[in-house]
Design an enzyme around this catalytic site. Structure first.
Site, PDB file in Angstrom:
ATOM      1  N   TRP A  11      -6.114  -0.705  -2.444  1.00 54.36           N
ATOM      2  CA  TRP A  11      -6.703  -1.186  -4.013  1.00 54.36           C
ATOM      3  C   TRP A  11      -6.305  -2.416  -4.087  1.00 54.36           C
ATOM      4  CZ3 TRP A  11     -10.145   2.444  -3.455  1.00 54.36           C
ATOM      5  CH2 TRP A  11     -10.012   3.607  -3.191  1.00 54.36           C
ATOM      6  N   ASP A  12      -5.285  -3.050  -3.868  1.00 55.64           N
ATOM      7  CA  ASP A  12      -4.852  -4.251  -3.884  1.00 55.64           C
ATOM      8  C   ASP A  12      -5.845  -5.332  -2.967  1.00 55.64           C
ATOM      9  OD1 ASP A  12      -2.501  -3.689  -5.365  1.00 55.64           O
ATOM     10  OD2 ASP A  12      -1.151  -4.020  -3.434  1.00 55.64           O
ATOM     11  N   LEU A  13      -6.278  -4.678  -1.820  1.00 54.75           N
ATOM     12  CA  LEU A  13      -7.100  -5.851  -1.207  1.00 54.75           C
ATOM     13  C   LEU A  13      -8.534  -5.743  -1.822  1.00 54.75           C
ATOM     14  CD1 LEU A  13      -6.279  -4.510   2.686  1.00 54.75           C
ATOM     15  CD2 LEU A  13      -5.607  -6.620   1.407  1.00 54.75           C
TER      16      LEU A  13
ATOM     17  N   ASP B  28      -0.495  -0.416  -6.247  1.00 57.14           N
ATOM     18  CA  ASP B  28      -1.601  -0.009  -5.403  1.00 57.14           C
ATOM     19  C   ASP B  28      -1.127   1.581  -4.899  1.00 57.14           C
ATOM     20  OD1 ASP B  28      -2.325   0.967  -2.456  1.00 57.14           O
ATOM     21  OD2 ASP B  28      -3.718  -0.816  -2.826  1.00 57.14           O
TER      22      ASP B  28
END
Length: 293
Positions: A58-60, A31
Site C-alpha cells: 500500500w505504500d508503493l 501499510d
C-alpha cells in the site's frame, strides 16, 4: 500547520499539493496496519494464524497513485488555471484495490471468505512444486497453449485425460476448472516434477513457453547478472554511506531517448538556495539573511 494547503494557497491560489494520509479522516495508519484492516493477512499462508507479507504494497501503490494524481492535477491546472489539494489515504488505496480486484464483490456474493491456499494461485493452475534435486519452483499456467505444453512436457496426457473423463470436464480451455479440480491435478504434477531435475524441467518449460521460476533469496537475485549487473536500469550514484552498490534509475524507458544515469535522492534543503535564487530571484544577501533567521 504552516504547510497546510489553505495557508499556502492563500499566497498562491494555483498551488497544487499532494497529501498522503493514513485514514481518510486524518487518523494515522501504516501499510501493515491498513493491510490487516482489509483482510489480506488472513488469506496468506495455510492458517490458523495470520501471515504478514514483507512487501509494503500500500505504500508503493499510494506513492505511485500520488504521482499519477499530481500529474493529473497539473493537467487540470493547465486547462483551468485552478490549483487544489489532492489527498491519497492509504486506507482508500487498499480497500479500493481490493474492490477493483473483485474481492469485495466476491465475499459479499458468497457470504464467506476465500479459503487460504498457501502458495496456490486463486482461480488458476499455479503452485510451487519440488524437483528431484530439491529445487522449489513456481509454475503458473494461464493460456490453453501453456497448459497443453505443460502436460506434454511432463508426459501427463493420459493421466489428465483420465481425470477429465472421470469428472466430465475439459481442462484445455478453462483455467477455472483446473483450479476447481486441483485436488486431482496437484498429485499428478507433484509426482511428475519430483522425478526430474530442475535444469531438465526448466529447459522443457522454456521451450514450451511455460511460466515458471525457482525460489531463491534476495542475495541470489542481487547477484544475478540478468537482473542487476547487466540490466541497464542500474548504474552508480554517489551516496552518503560511501558504499558502492548498483543504484536503480528509471524503470520505464523511451527507446528514442538516451537513458539518464541514476541520481541519488536530494538531501532535505539541498536545493533551497538554488530555488530561492532562480525561482524567486533573491540575492545572495537576502538568502543569507533567511539562513541566519
Amino acid at each position: 500547520g504552516f504547510l497546510a494547503h489553505e495557508v499556502l494557497a492563500a499566497e498562491r491560489p494555483d498551488l497544487i499539493t499532494v497529501r498522503i494520509m493514513g485514514w481518510a479522516d486524518g487518523s494515522p495508519a501504516l501499510d501493515y496496519t491498513v493491510n490487516n484492516s482489509v483482510g489480506y493477512p488472513m488469506l496468506t499462508g495455510t492458517g490458523p494464524d495470520p501471515v504478514n507479507h514483507v512487501l509494503p504494497a500500500w505504500d508503493l501503490l499510494s506513492g505511485a497513485y500520488a504521482a499519477f494524481a499530481l500529474l493529473a492535477a497539473i493537467q487540470r491546472r493547465m486547462a483551468t488555471g485552478a490549483g487544489g489539494e489532492v489527498r491519497v489515504p492509504l486506507s482508500d488505496v487498499a480497500i479500493g484495490t481490493v474492490a477493483n480486484l473483485g474481492g469485495v464483490a466476491e465475499v459479499l456474493y458468497s457470504g464467506a471468505n476465500r479459503p487460504r491456499l498457501g502458495n496456490a494461485v486463486y482461480g488458476l493452475f499455479g503452485r510451487d512444486f519440488v524437483t528431484a534435486d530439491g529445487q522449489r519452483t513456481m509454475i503458473v499456467v494461464v493460456t490453453p497453449r501453456q497448459w497443453a505444453n505443460l502436460v506434454a512436457a511432463l508426459g501427463l496426457d493420459d493421466a489428465i485425460a483420465a481425470v477429465e473423463a472421470a469428472r466430465g470436464v475439459s481442462f484445455i480451455k478453462d483455467d477455472g476448472l483446473r483450479f476447481t479440480h486441483r485436488d486431482a491435478l496437484y498429485p499428478l504434477f507433484e509426482s511428475a516434477i519430483v522425478s526430474r531435475s530442475h535444469a531438465d524441467l526448466a529447459a522443457a518449460f522454456d521451450a514450451g513457453g511455460i511460466v515458471h521460476s525457482p525460489y531463491r533469496t534476495m542475495l541470489d537475485a542481487a547477484n544475478d547478472p540478468a537482473l542487476v549487473a547487466d540490466n541497464p536500469i542500474f548504474g552508480s550514484a554517489a551516496n552518503p554511506s560511501g558504499f558502492a552498490y548498483p543504484a536503480a534509475g528509471a524503470f520505464a524507458t523511451i527507446p528514442q531517448a538516451e537513458r539518464e544515469p541514476p541520481r541519488p535522492a536530494p538531501r532535505n534543503g539541498e536545493h533551497s538556495e538554488a530555488v530561492l535564487a532562480e525561482r524567486l530571484s533573491l540575492s545572495s544577501g537576502e538568502i543569507a539573511r533567511l539562513i541566519d533567521c
